[in-house]
Structures are given as structure tokens and as C-alpha cells.
Design a protein around this motif. Sequence first.
Motif, PDB file in Angstrom:
ATOM      1  N   LEU A 191      -6.825  11.204   6.486  1.00  0.00           N
ATOM      2  CA  LEU A 191      -5.870  11.547   5.425  1.00  0.00           C
ATOM      3  C   LEU A 191      -6.478  11.296   4.045  1.00  0.00           C
ATOM      4  N   MET A 192      -7.228  10.209   3.909  1.00  0.00           N
ATOM      5  CA  MET A 192      -7.874   9.933   2.622  1.00  0.00           C
ATOM      6  C   MET A 192      -8.868  11.030   2.267  1.00  0.00           C
ATOM      7  N   HIS A 193      -9.643  11.495   3.244  1.00  0.00           N
ATOM      8  CA  HIS A 193     -10.572  12.595   2.982  1.00  0.00           C
ATOM      9  C   HIS A 193      -9.818  13.835   2.511  1.00  0.00           C
ATOM     10  N   ALA A 194      -8.676  14.106   3.126  1.00  0.00           N
ATOM     11  CA  ALA A 194      -7.873  15.265   2.719  1.00  0.00           C
ATOM     12  C   ALA A 194      -7.362  15.100   1.288  1.00  0.00           C
ATOM     13  N   LEU A 195      -6.921  13.898   0.937  1.00  0.00           N
ATOM     14  CA  LEU A 195      -6.449  13.662  -0.431  1.00  0.00           C
ATOM     15  C   LEU A 195      -7.584  13.809  -1.440  1.00  0.00           C
ATOM     16  N   ILE A 196      -8.727  13.257  -1.115  1.00  0.00           N
ATOM     17  CA  ILE A 196      -9.873  13.334  -2.030  1.00  0.00           C
ATOM     18  C   ILE A 196     -10.292  14.786  -2.227  1.00  0.00           C
ATOM     19  N   GLU A 197     -10.322  15.543  -1.156  1.00  0.00           N
ATOM     20  CA  GLU A 197     -10.678  16.965  -1.272  1.00  0.00           C
ATOM     21  C   GLU A 197      -9.659  17.708  -2.146  1.00  0.00           C
ATOM     22  N   HIS A 198      -8.395  17.415  -1.953  1.00  0.00           N
ATOM     23  CA  HIS A 198      -7.360  18.062  -2.769  1.00  0.00           C
ATOM     24  C   HIS A 198      -7.522  17.678  -4.242  1.00  0.00           C
ATOM     25  N   ALA A 199      -7.822  16.413  -4.495  1.00  0.00           N
ATOM     26  CA  ALA A 199      -8.027  15.957  -5.876  1.00  0.00           C
ATOM     27  C   ALA A 199      -9.208  16.670  -6.518  1.00  0.00           C
ATOM     28  N   HIS A 200     -10.260  16.932  -5.728  1.00  0.00           N
ATOM     29  CA  HIS A 200     -11.408  17.688  -6.248  1.00  0.00           C
ATOM     30  C   HIS A 200     -10.971  19.085  -6.689  1.00  0.00           C
ATOM     31  N   THR A 201     -10.129  19.737  -5.883  1.00  0.00           N
ATOM     32  CA  THR A 201      -9.691  21.091  -6.243  1.00  0.00           C
ATOM     33  C   THR A 201      -8.865  21.092  -7.515  1.00  0.00           C
ATOM     34  N   GLN A 202      -8.199  19.978  -7.804  1.00  0.00           N
ATOM     35  CA  GLN A 202      -7.402  19.881  -9.025  1.00  0.00           C
ATOM     36  C   GLN A 202      -8.213  19.352 -10.203  1.00  0.00           C
ATOM     37  N   LYS A 203      -9.516  19.136  -9.976  1.00  0.00           N
ATOM     38  CA  LYS A 203     -10.417  18.648 -11.030  1.00  0.00           C
ATOM     39  C   LYS A 203      -9.925  17.339 -11.650  1.00  0.00           C
ATOM     40  N   LEU A 204      -9.378  16.469 -10.793  1.00  0.00           N
ATOM     41  CA  LEU A 204      -8.929  15.166 -11.256  1.00  0.00           C
ATOM     42  C   LEU A 204     -10.131  14.258 -11.481  1.00  0.00           C
ATOM     43  N   HIS A 205      -9.941  13.220 -12.253  1.00  0.00           N
ATOM     44  CA  HIS A 205     -11.044  12.340 -12.618  1.00  0.00           C
ATOM     45  C   HIS A 205     -11.067  11.045 -11.804  1.00  0.00           C
ATOM     46  N   MET A 206      -9.896  10.435 -11.589  1.00  0.00           N
ATOM     47  CA  MET A 206      -9.870   9.110 -10.985  1.00  0.00           C
ATOM     48  C   MET A 206      -8.734   9.018  -9.977  1.00  0.00           C
ATOM     49  N   MET A 207      -9.006   8.387  -8.827  1.00  0.00           N
ATOM     50  CA  MET A 207      -7.980   8.091  -7.833  1.00  0.00           C
ATOM     51  C   MET A 207      -7.880   6.574  -7.725  1.00  0.00           C
ATOM     52  N   VAL A 208      -6.664   6.074  -7.808  1.00  0.00           N
ATOM     53  CA  VAL A 208      -6.411   4.641  -7.822  1.00  0.00           C
ATOM     54  C   VAL A 208      -5.673   4.233  -6.549  1.00  0.00           C
ATOM     55  N   ALA A 209      -6.063   3.064  -6.035  1.00  0.00           N
ATOM     56  CA  ALA A 209      -5.369   2.450  -4.911  1.00  0.00           C
ATOM     57  C   ALA A 209      -4.833   1.098  -5.371  1.00  0.00           C
ATOM     58  N   ALA A 210      -3.562   0.848  -5.124  1.00  0.00           N
ATOM     59  CA  ALA A 210      -2.946  -0.452  -5.370  1.00  0.00           C
ATOM     60  C   ALA A 210      -2.644  -1.035  -3.993  1.00  0.00           C
ATOM     61  N   ILE A 211      -3.383  -2.085  -3.609  1.00  0.00           N
ATOM     62  CA  ILE A 211      -3.359  -2.586  -2.236  1.00  0.00           C
ATOM     63  C   ILE A 211      -2.975  -4.062  -2.217  1.00  0.00           C
ATOM     64  N   ASP A 212      -2.068  -4.424  -1.315  1.00  0.00           N
ATOM     65  CA  ASP A 212      -1.747  -5.830  -1.099  1.00  0.00           C
ATOM     66  C   ASP A 212      -3.052  -6.548  -0.736  1.00  0.00           C
ATOM     67  N   ALA A 213      -3.329  -7.659  -1.386  1.00  0.00           N
ATOM     68  CA  ALA A 213      -4.609  -8.353  -1.216  1.00  0.00           C
ATOM     69  C   ALA A 213      -4.860  -8.805   0.214  1.00  0.00           C
ATOM     70  N   GLU A 214      -3.816  -8.972   1.004  1.00  0.00           N
ATOM     71  CA  GLU A 214      -3.999  -9.382   2.398  1.00  0.00           C
ATOM     72  C   GLU A 214      -4.257  -8.200   3.328  1.00  0.00           C
ATOM     73  N   ASN A 215      -4.193  -6.980   2.818  1.00  0.00           N
ATOM     74  CA  ASN A 215      -4.430  -5.795   3.636  1.00  0.00           C
ATOM     75  C   ASN A 215      -5.936  -5.497   3.665  1.00  0.00           C
ATOM     76  N   VAL A 216      -6.662  -6.356   4.362  1.00  0.00           N
ATOM     77  CA  VAL A 216      -8.120  -6.295   4.403  1.00  0.00           C
ATOM     78  C   VAL A 216      -8.604  -4.973   4.995  1.00  0.00           C
ATOM     79  N   GLY A 217      -7.901  -4.459   5.994  1.00  0.00           N
ATOM     80  CA  GLY A 217      -8.296  -3.194   6.607  1.00  0.00           C
ATOM     81  C   GLY A 217      -8.287  -2.058   5.607  1.00  0.00           C
ATOM     82  N   SER A 218      -7.256  -1.998   4.781  1.00  0.00           N
ATOM     83  CA  SER A 218      -7.178  -0.945   3.768  1.00  0.00           C
ATOM     84  C   SER A 218      -8.264  -1.125   2.707  1.00  0.00           C
TER      85      SER A 218
END
Length: 173
Positions: free
Chosen positions: A105-132
Motif C-alpha cells: 500500500l505504501m508503494h501505491a501511495l508513493i507512486e500516486h504522489a509521484h504522479t501528482q508531483k508532490l514534494h514530501m510525504m510525512v508519517a506521524a507514527i506512535d513511537a512504540e510502533n516499531v514495525g511501522s
Amino acid sequence: MMSFSLRAATKDDLTAILAIYNHEIEHNTANWNTQTFALDYMQNFFADLQQHGFPLVVAVEDATQHIAAYADYSFFSQNSGYIYTVEHSVFVKPEYQGHGLGKRLMHALIEHAHTQKLHMMVAAIDAENVGSIHLHQKLGFVQTGYLPQMGFKFGTWRDLVYMQLNLKIARGE
């Protein structure tokens, strides 16, 4: 072995997406909301994404056609200076975790963001979510912030990790 397909969400998927979201609210800390939402919330959210050309992608289990996970992104901030920056979310139903859906899903989002010529993608992650955090690192995100005690859920102060991916660097520009 289960197989999954990714596709753009439709209005018919919103009830299943809402169930995944509300389960996360009730049981986990990847989202810090403390109250679940009704279907009209998800319908308005979907309409807003569509209005701005933002994706809502679902992972569907091929054998059952059940929605196993979903991902989206939207504006990082309503401030016009952030027009080329988005914040994303990915949620996977517990029984479908460990099948690589978050990464797909992340690859799909990144590809979509490329098509929209976006500059930055941000993740806000709970610090205990080590897997993410590790998944984002593997995808090229770098930690750019750590905000202690930013949220409160399940009787505990939660720390927030900010990570970001420069989309232009990711696509080799």
C-alpha cells in the motif's frame, strides 16, 4: 497462501474501511482518536479525498473479496504553504497483518504522489510502533522529529515520531 489485489476504493468499500478504522481506534495506538466514527464521517472523508485527487487504496483478499487493509493520504496542513506535502495513513486488519500489505500500500501511495508531483510525504507514527518505523525506514523515510507526550490514549501519554520522504529524491530528481 493468501493473495491480495490493490485497487482504488469505491463508495461500496466505505463500511469495511470504517470497520478497520474504528477497530484501530478501539484497540490500538496507531491512531490516537478515542471515539469511533459513523459512516457519514467516512463518506465525507472519501468525498474530500476525491475532491483533491487524493488516493484511497484498498487491499482485497482475492479468494473472499474482503477488504484486508487500506491506505490514503491528504494534506499535511490546510496552510497553503504545505500544498506539496501530504500525510498518509495505512491500516491493516489484524488477521491480515504479516502479509506485506502495508509495504504494498505504501508503494501505491508513493507512486500516486509521484504522479501528482508532490514534494514530501510525512508519517506521524506512535513511537512504540516499531514495525511501522522500520517499514518507513526501508522505504526511504527518515526520522525528522520526536515529540514526547504529544497525545493521550488508553491512560498513557503517547510519544510521536515524525518521518518524511522527499519524493523528488525518491524518484531520482
